[in-house]
Each structure stands twice: as structure tokens, then as C-alpha cells.
Motif scaffolding. Sequence first.
Motif, mmCIF file in Angstrom:
data_model
loop_
_atom_site.group_PDB
_atom_site.id
_atom_site.type_symbol
_atom_site.label_atom_id
_atom_site.label_comp_id
_atom_site.label_asym_id
_atom_site.label_seq_id
_atom_site.Cartn_x
_atom_site.Cartn_y
_atom_site.Cartn_z
ATOM 1 N N VAL A 164 -5.340 106.196 87.592
ATOM 2 C CA VAL A 164 -5.445 104.734 87.579
ATOM 3 C C VAL A 164 -4.068 104.118 87.834
ATOM 4 O O VAL A 164 -3.947 103.165 88.615
ATOM 5 C CB VAL A 164 -6.046 104.234 86.245
ATOM 6 C CG1 VAL A 164 -5.990 102.719 86.154
ATOM 7 C CG2 VAL A 164 -7.476 104.734 86.083
ATOM 8 N N SER A 165 -3.038 104.659 87.218
ATOM 9 C CA SER A 165 -1.679 104.145 87.421
ATOM 10 C C SER A 165 -1.259 104.255 88.888
ATOM 11 O O SER A 165 -0.594 103.352 89.413
ATOM 12 C CB SER A 165 -0.681 104.902 86.545
ATOM 13 O OG SER A 165 -0.893 104.594 85.200
ATOM 14 N N GLU A 177 -5.052 111.826 79.853
ATOM 15 C CA GLU A 177 -3.822 111.493 80.573
ATOM 16 C C GLU A 177 -4.013 111.592 82.090
ATOM 17 O O GLU A 177 -3.485 110.774 82.845
ATOM 18 C CB GLU A 177 -2.686 112.425 80.116
ATOM 19 C CG GLU A 177 -1.331 112.062 80.669
ATOM 20 C CD GLU A 177 -0.836 110.694 80.196
ATOM 21 O OE1 GLU A 177 -0.109 110.047 80.977
ATOM 22 O OE2 GLU A 177 -1.164 110.270 79.081
ATOM 23 N N GLN A 178 -4.770 112.563 82.543
ATOM 24 C CA GLN A 178 -5.009 112.735 83.978
ATOM 25 C C GLN A 178 -5.699 111.497 84.575
ATOM 26 O O GLN A 178 -5.337 111.027 85.649
ATOM 27 C CB GLN A 178 -5.860 113.983 84.220
ATOM 28 C CG GLN A 178 -6.177 114.227 85.676
ATOM 29 C CD GLN A 178 -7.099 115.419 85.870
ATOM 30 O OE1 GLN A 178 -7.510 116.073 84.929
ATOM 31 N NE2 GLN A 178 -7.417 115.688 87.127
ATOM 32 N N ASP A 217 -0.002 98.742 80.647
ATOM 33 C CA ASP A 217 -0.995 97.826 81.213
ATOM 34 C C ASP A 217 -2.415 98.372 81.067
ATOM 35 O O ASP A 217 -3.361 97.681 81.412
ATOM 36 C CB ASP A 217 -0.711 97.580 82.695
ATOM 37 C CG ASP A 217 0.536 96.746 82.912
ATOM 38 O OD1 ASP A 217 0.882 95.965 82.002
ATOM 39 O OD2 ASP A 217 1.158 96.879 83.971
ATOM 40 N N LEU A 218 -2.570 99.564 80.584
ATOM 41 C CA LEU A 218 -3.882 100.205 80.530
ATOM 42 C C LEU A 218 -4.510 100.081 79.137
ATOM 43 O O LEU A 218 -5.057 101.044 78.608
ATOM 44 C CB LEU A 218 -3.762 101.670 80.955
ATOM 45 C CG LEU A 218 -3.157 101.897 82.346
ATOM 46 C CD1 LEU A 218 -3.069 103.374 82.669
ATOM 47 C CD2 LEU A 218 -3.943 101.157 83.410
ATOM 48 N N ILE A 219 -4.480 98.890 78.570
ATOM 49 C CA ILE A 219 -4.995 98.699 77.211
ATOM 50 C C ILE A 219 -6.496 98.930 77.127
ATOM 51 O O ILE A 219 -6.996 99.308 76.084
ATOM 52 C CB ILE A 219 -4.645 97.296 76.662
ATOM 53 C CG1 ILE A 219 -5.216 96.199 77.548
ATOM 54 C CG2 ILE A 219 -3.160 97.142 76.473
ATOM 55 C CD1 ILE A 219 -5.092 94.804 76.970
ATOM 56 N N TYR A 220 -7.214 98.713 78.218
ATOM 57 C CA TYR A 220 -8.665 98.901 78.197
ATOM 58 C C TYR A 220 -9.056 100.366 78.359
ATOM 59 O O TYR A 220 -10.217 100.707 78.237
ATOM 60 C CB TYR A 220 -9.321 98.076 79.313
ATOM 61 C CG TYR A 220 -9.033 96.608 79.197
ATOM 62 C CD1 TYR A 220 -9.661 95.835 78.227
ATOM 63 C CD2 TYR A 220 -8.116 95.990 80.046
ATOM 64 C CE1 TYR A 220 -9.386 94.483 78.107
ATOM 65 C CE2 TYR A 220 -7.850 94.643 79.934
ATOM 66 C CZ TYR A 220 -8.482 93.895 78.970
ATOM 67 O OH TYR A 220 -8.217 92.563 78.849
ATOM 68 N N LEU A 221 -8.076 101.216 78.638
ATOM 69 C CA LEU A 221 -8.354 102.623 78.895
ATOM 70 C C LEU A 221 -7.776 103.544 77.826
ATOM 71 O O LEU A 221 -7.675 104.751 78.041
ATOM 72 C CB LEU A 221 -7.808 103.012 80.279
ATOM 73 C CG LEU A 221 -8.414 102.240 81.445
ATOM 74 C CD1 LEU A 221 -7.638 102.500 82.721
ATOM 75 C CD2 LEU A 221 -9.869 102.581 81.621
ATOM 76 N N ARG A 222 -7.413 102.970 76.702
ATOM 77 C CA ARG A 222 -6.879 103.795 75.611
ATOM 78 C C ARG A 222 -7.913 104.829 75.199
ATOM 79 O O ARG A 222 -9.100 104.521 75.086
ATOM 80 C CB ARG A 222 -6.506 102.930 74.418
ATOM 81 C CG ARG A 222 -5.293 102.092 74.699
ATOM 82 C CD ARG A 222 -4.821 101.365 73.465
ATOM 83 N NE ARG A 222 -3.676 100.539 73.810
ATOM 84 C CZ ARG A 222 -3.523 99.297 73.425
ATOM 85 N NH1 ARG A 222 -4.408 98.726 72.656
ATOM 86 N NH2 ARG A 222 -2.459 98.615 73.803
ATOM 87 N N GLY A 223 -7.452 106.044 74.983
ATOM 88 C CA GLY A 223 -8.348 107.110 74.554
ATOM 89 C C GLY A 223 -8.842 107.976 75.699
ATOM 90 O O GLY A 223 -9.434 109.025 75.462
#
Length: 171
Positions: A18-19, A12-13, A3-9
Motif C-alpha cells: 500500500v505504501s 507488514e507486507q 498515514d495507514l491508520i485504517y490498516l492497523r493490524g
Amino acid sequence: MSDLIYLRGYPEQILQQVSQLIHKQQLGDWLAKRYPAQHEIQSDLALFDYVTELKNRYMRNVSAISKVRYDSKLSVVHHALGLNVRKAQLQGNKIRRKHDIIIASVFRETAPEFLRMIAVHELAHLKEPQHDKAFYQLCTHMEPAYHQLEFDFRLYMTQRDLVRKSQNTEE
């Protein structure tokens, strides 16, 4: 984390934090607390005036803007939050250059900080066409919190998609 397509890149932390907010259903509340107001710039004319005022404050030596407008057809998912269109028209012996700025209509319903972030971004393209160091320096000159606002807008878009998905599953 699909669901985090806008946060790619992002690291990981950050994605895990966000998750966790999403899992606890706290992302919307966090955003509403941080950005409680919605701006009142709804018409294309008001948007033109707003962007022109920013341009005149920070970029006096850059040529004038011909048009600024909202556009509902810009695809936010495909990284088009705004466009900077340059046109050249031949009138007699002279070439007339026009600069148009198009902003995704999603910004009509956002906090004023997000509208300022995208306006600054598109204005910076008048001087710096590439997303390089000079471009981001110009963005942060016009809006010191530019990087945080860009990240928070990505969170806003993530939350917006989550709300839409939950509404679709309820129907």
C-alpha cells in the motif's frame, strides 16, 4: 506508514504494498479502476429500502428494522462506520423492540460495493452482536467478497485522507 491508520493490524507486507502505491501516487487510480461507479442511494428512505431488501433476502427470521439513516456525526476514525441501535419501549403491557441502523455519511459518496459491505455488516449485528466467527460467516453469506470489500474500503479511506491533506497543504 503513519498515514495507514485504517490498516492497523494488517501484515507488514500488505502495508508495504500500500505504501508503494501511495508513494507512486497510484492508489487513487487503482481504486477508481476497481470501483468506477458511485451508488445512487442518497436519501434515508432509499437507504431504508435498500437495507430492508437485503434483510428480507438473507435474514427473514430477524425482527424488522425500524429506521435506517445516514449520519454525518459518526467518527470513521474511531471505528464507527455504522451503528446498530436497539431500543425497547413499553406500550401498555407490551414491550416493543426497535432496531435502528445508522450508517456513516461517508458511504453516500462511495461505490455500491462499499455501501453493500456496511449494510451487510450492520445487518449481521441484528443476529450476532459480537465480531466473532459466526458474525463474519453471516457477513460472507450475504456478501461473499465481504473481507476484500472491507479492506478496499480501508484503502478508500486512506486515499480520501491523503487527498484532503494535499488539498490543505495547497491552500
